[in-house]
Enzyme design. Structure first.
Site, PDB file in Angstrom:
ATOM      1  N   ASP A   7      35.709  31.998  32.195  1.00  0.00           N
ATOM      2  CA  ASP A   7      34.674  31.348  31.379  1.00  0.00           C
ATOM      3  C   ASP A   7      34.141  30.070  32.206  1.00  0.00           C
ATOM      4  O   ASP A   7      32.978  29.734  31.863  1.00  0.00           O
ATOM      5  CB  ASP A   7      35.001  30.995  30.119  1.00  0.00           C
ATOM      6  N   ASN A  55      40.010  30.522  30.619  1.00  0.00           N
ATOM      7  CA  ASN A  55      39.420  31.853  30.342  1.00  0.00           C
ATOM      8  C   ASN A  55      40.172  31.871  28.805  1.00  0.00           C
ATOM      9  O   ASN A  55      40.893  31.046  28.223  1.00  0.00           O
ATOM     10  CB  ASN A  55      40.197  32.840  31.200  1.00  0.00           C
ATOM     11  N   LYS A  56      39.932  33.061  28.214  1.00  0.00           N
ATOM     12  CA  LYS A  56      40.367  33.647  26.852  1.00  0.00           C
ATOM     13  C   LYS A  56      41.888  32.926  26.636  1.00  0.00           C
ATOM     14  O   LYS A  56      42.853  33.096  27.319  1.00  0.00           O
ATOM     15  CB  LYS A  56      40.481  34.951  26.734  1.00  0.00           C
TER      16      LYS A  56
HETATM   17  O1  MRU Z   1      35.253  34.196  23.344  1.00  0.00           O
HETATM   18  P1  MRU Z   1      34.607  35.606  24.210  1.00  0.00           P
HETATM   19  O2  MRU Z   1      34.927  36.747  23.763  1.00  0.00           O
HETATM   20  O3  MRU Z   1      33.253  35.000  24.677  1.00  0.00           O
HETATM   21  O4  MRU Z   1      35.467  35.308  25.553  1.00  0.00           O
HETATM   22  C1  MRU Z   1      35.409  36.088  26.575  1.00  0.00           C
HETATM   23  C2  MRU Z   1      36.326  35.949  27.598  1.00  0.00           C
HETATM   24  O5  MRU Z   1      37.251  34.780  27.915  1.00  0.00           O
HETATM   25  C3  MRU Z   1      36.255  36.433  29.007  1.00  0.00           C
HETATM   26  O6  MRU Z   1      37.389  36.865  29.396  1.00  0.00           O
HETATM   27  C4  MRU Z   1      35.311  35.750  30.010  1.00  0.00           C
HETATM   28  O7  MRU Z   1      34.102  35.433  29.455  1.00  0.00           O
HETATM   29  C5  MRU Z   1      35.098  36.499  31.083  1.00  0.00           C
HETATM   30  S1  MRU Z   1      34.011  37.906  30.847  1.00  0.00           S
HETATM   31  C6  MRU Z   1      33.087  38.327  32.121  1.00  0.00           C
END
Ligand code: MRU
Length: 359
Positions: free
Chosen positions: A249, A260-261
């Site tokens: 992100d 990231n997530k």
């Molecule tokens: O909370 P989200 O579903 O928007 O989080 C998404 C993620 O963390 C993805 O791993 C990240 O955006 C990469 S997507 C190409």
């Protein structure tokens, strides 16, 4: 909600965000995998609402959705002078930027549209500003797919026949306009004829892995197995994982940290422990060349996301939760970052900045 969609009824390619008949259309990701349906947004506020409640999610997808939200703001018709139109765009930018604080693509996209709008505003022509903003938003959508394909081509070079790749959350077509980043790498390797398989984590609390990544892998025909988040250490210890490939992100170029997530950090620590390489696949629009780790705002979401699975409450009344949506992985746990412009070790990311700015 009457059962899973069968792959046979699916379109060949998912397009998560697009412009049609003066509306922004978004796949409603809250309904997947049970129903493939679309939301039509008529105003930038509709788009902001869709981003906030995660009907559209994933860093690149929310960036392009926000850019198209700006086009809706421009076209709203009530701004008869360029000055008024620019004020409306600034207002829309503020509302859209306030939806989710962590993914940098959102700010990157809004700033890119505003830059085009400011340039067009010099003409003094309202119609020119409106069409420039819309054209830029559409261009960003098309570019996103091309960039993801390039990430896939780069990433496929590190994937070997026989690899089992662990991925987290959803970094596929649904997290982008199309094709995907981490899933784009997996897809490109699969399309290149490599015999690979995937382990996908369910990704509590929003279950992007179980609902969305499983849905996409099924569509692609890539062999995969789903695990719960707590099983990561076990599958690594058992020698079932050759590589980890996840999205991002926000990537901090100065320090090499990866945002990231939530759960990525735990996966990275386990991967390091078991000597498994961990790759981040992301477009250069996800790279933050300014911020330091302490500048990053980690989004905290509603406690109910932890209390509930679907509509079922799973916790006793009165329980308190912690619900960060993202975490930050330090560079020493990351093997390399796969971008559309090449593969970079985390400490070399500022070289990318120099090569982009010197173009
Ligand atoms: O909370 P989200 O579903 O928007 O989080 C998404 C993620 O963390 C993805 O791993 C990240 O955006 C990469 S997507 C190409």
């Amino acid at each position: 909600m009457n059962g899973l969609i069968e792959v046979g009824f699916m379109p060949k390619e998912l397009r998560t965000v697009f412009w049609k008949r003066n509306q922004v259309r978004l796949i409603d990701q809250r309904k997947l995998p049970f129903k493939l349906s679309y939301i039509s947004c008529n105003s930038y506020r509709d788009v902001a609402f869709a981003i906030k409640n995660m009907a559209v999610r994933g860093a690149p997808a929310i960036g392009v959705a926000a850019a198209m939200g700006m086009a809706l703001a421009a076209k709203s018709g009530k701004n008869k002078t360029v000055e008024k139109l620019m004020l409306e765009l600034e207002k829309a930018k503020k509302v859209l930027a306030s939806t989710r604080p962590t993914a940098i693509n959102l700010y990157w996209a809004l700033e890119r549209v505003m830059k085009v709008a400011r340039e067009a505003a010099k003409s003094g022509n309202v119609e020119h500003v409106i069409s420039s903003v819309l054209e830029e938003a559409k261009k960003m959508a098309d570019e996103d797919v091309e960039v993801n394909r390039a990430i896939g081509r780069q990433g496929s070079t590190i994937i070997k026949d026989g690899d089992t790749i662990l991925t987290h959350c959803n970094a596929g077509s649904l997290a982008t306009v199309g094709y995907g980043t981490a899933l784009g790498v997996i897809r490109a390797a699969f399309e290149d004829g490599k015999s690979i398989s995937v382990i996908a984590t369910e990704t509590r609390p929003k279950l992007q892995g179980a609902r969305l990544t499983a849905f996409e892998l099924k569509m692609m025909g890539v062999p995969f197995k789903l695990i719960t988040d707590g099983m990561v250490g076990y599958v690594m210890q058992q020698g079932l994982v050759s590589k980890v490939v996840v999205g991002a992100d926000r990537i901090l170029a100065r320090s090499g940290h990866i945002v990231n997530k939530i759960g990525t950090l735990t996966i990275a620590i386990s991967a390091k422990h078991f000597g498994i390489p961990l790759y981040i696949a992301a477009p250069t629009s996800t790279i933050d060349f300014e911020s330091r780790p302490e500048d990053v705002v980690i989004e905290f979401r509603d406690e109910d996301e932890v209390h509930y699975v679907g509509r079922t409450r799973i916790t006793p009344k009165g329980v308190k939760t912690i619900n960060p949506a993202f975490d930050m992985t330090p560079p020493e746990l990351v093997t390399a970052v796969i971008t559309e412009k090449g593969i970079y070790e985390p400490h070399r990311l500022m070289e990318l900045y120099r090569s982009i700015t010197s173009q």
